[in-house]
Design an enzyme around this catalytic site. Structure first.
Site, short mmCIF file in Angstrom:
data_model
loop_
_atom_site.label_atom_id
_atom_site.label_comp_id
_atom_site.label_asym_id
_atom_site.label_seq_id
_atom_site.Cartn_x
_atom_site.Cartn_y
_atom_site.Cartn_z
N HIS A 180 0.84 -1.20 0.00
CA HIS A 180 0.00 0.00 0.00
C HIS A 180 0.88 1.25 0.00
O HIS A 180 0.67 2.17 -0.80
CB HIS A 180 -0.89 -0.05 1.24
CG HIS A 180 -1.77 1.15 1.45
ND1 HIS A 180 -3.13 1.13 1.20
CD2 HIS A 180 -1.50 2.40 1.90
CE1 HIS A 180 -3.65 2.32 1.48
NE2 HIS A 180 -2.68 3.11 1.92
N GLU A 181 1.87 1.27 0.87
CA GLU A 181 2.73 2.46 0.96
C GLU A 181 3.60 2.61 -0.30
O GLU A 181 3.87 3.72 -0.74
CB GLU A 181 3.61 2.39 2.22
CG GLU A 181 2.82 2.30 3.53
CD GLU A 181 1.84 3.44 3.75
OE1 GLU A 181 2.05 4.54 3.22
OE2 GLU A 181 0.82 3.22 4.44
N HIS A 184 1.59 4.30 -2.88
CA HIS A 184 1.60 5.75 -2.65
C HIS A 184 2.88 6.35 -3.21
O HIS A 184 2.87 7.37 -3.89
CB HIS A 184 1.52 6.06 -1.15
CG HIS A 184 0.14 6.01 -0.56
ND1 HIS A 184 -0.99 6.40 -1.24
CD2 HIS A 184 -0.28 5.62 0.68
CE1 HIS A 184 -2.05 6.25 -0.46
NE2 HIS A 184 -1.65 5.77 0.70
N HIS A 190 -5.76 6.76 -2.49
CA HIS A 190 -6.68 5.73 -1.99
C HIS A 190 -7.82 5.51 -2.98
O HIS A 190 -8.37 6.47 -3.52
CB HIS A 190 -7.23 6.14 -0.62
CG HIS A 190 -6.18 6.18 0.45
ND1 HIS A 190 -6.04 7.20 1.35
CD2 HIS A 190 -5.19 5.29 0.74
CE1 HIS A 190 -5.02 6.96 2.16
NE2 HIS A 190 -4.48 5.81 1.81
ZN LIG Z 1 -2.69 5.07 2.32
#
Ligand SMILES: [Zn+2]
Length: 283
Positions: A180-181, A184, A190
């Site tokens: 997830h990071e 980013h 998101h």
């Molecule tokens: Zn996030």
């Protein structure tokens, strides 16, 4: 000159572990302990936030000078500002990464293992970007995983220099979090804030904690890259994230299983498609 070239090649060979046979998993403890001494500690405040940065939207760092823009216009203002995503989201097809997290407790060793698992998963599921482990700083832009007081990073390269820090705490060991990071870091927001999300999700605003409301604001300036909404993306919050009482803050169509949203362990096919379409648009 010859000595300098030989030395450079030698340093390069110990800094970069590109082949599967040199997987950091094989030497997890020594690799992460070695790398800790090679990368300077990031300067952070008492809350673990890098100096000069502000934490917004749950797990996203932005430079403090951009905070007024964010507070006035949200990420849309930043996406459209010159300060945001200035230049390509990631400069090359090779994404170098390191971890400075010491594997000196079972919990931290598990955290490092989840990082390496995520990066291996990324390499196995696509051929567009190559994620390469390093043990020392290099002149190219690279990701450094640090021990933090939460899970957070920047969207794309918003800070100068070659280093992109990702912070993970011992509480960030859920399998999907490192991926997830990293998403980013590659420039993705998101999923539930996509410009078209209102076609797919109904937000129960009255059930969202006050300090979480910004995390559900739609980002009309973000690109979907023409890819379908992905309920099961690693970038999608769970239905009860930021709920005041545990009741769902998002409602979904009947064909969607809410139990599986925000629980996926690894990148979905659509998550991978986001990487490929953004970084290898010509295939
Ligand atoms: Zn996030």
């Amino acid at each position: 000159m010859k000595i300098a070239v030989t030395l450079a090649l030698f340093l390069c060979s110990i800094a970069v572990h590109a082949s599967p046979s040199a997987s950091p998993l094989d030497s997890e403890f020594s690799a992460s302990d070695d790398s800790k001494s090679n990368f300077p500690e990031p300067e952070v405040d008492e809350n673990g936030i890098p100096i000069g940065m502000a934490l917004v939207d749950g797990d996203i760092l932005i430079p403090k000078e951009q905070l007024p823009i964010y507070e006035k216009e949200g990420f849309d203002g930043l996406v459209n500002s010159e300060a945001w995503l200035n230049g390509p989201a990631w400069p090359s097809k090779t994404v170098y990464y390191a971890t400075t997290i010491p594997s000196n407790t079972p919990q931290l060793a598990d955290l490092n293992r989840k990082i390496f698992d995520s990066m291996n998963d990324l390499n196995q599921k696509q051929n567009c970007l190559k994620f390469v482990y390093i043990t020392a700083p290099i002149p190219q832009r690279h990701i450094v995983f640090n021990l933090g007081q939460g899970c957070y990073t920047m969207i794309g390269p918003v800070t100068p220099g070659n280093r992109h820090d990702i912070f993970l705490s011992p509480g960030c060991t859920f399998e999907r979090i490192p991926a997830h990071e990293v998403m980013h870091a590659l420039g993705r927001f998101h999923e539930q804030t996509r410009p078209d999300r209102d076609y797919y999700v109904q937000i129960n605003w009255h059930l969202i904690k006050q300090d979480c409301i910004s995390q559900y604001m739609r980002q009309d300036g973000a690109s979907t890259l023409g890819l379908p909404y992905d309920y099961y993306s690693v970038m999608h919050y769970s239905p009860t994230s930021c709920s005041i009482n545990g009741a769902p803050v998002m409602q979904f169509p009947p064909h969607v299983n809410p139990y599986n949203i925000g629980r996926g362990l690894s990148l979905t096919n659509t998550d991978i498609a986001h990487i490929v379409r953004r970084y290898c648009p010509s295939g």
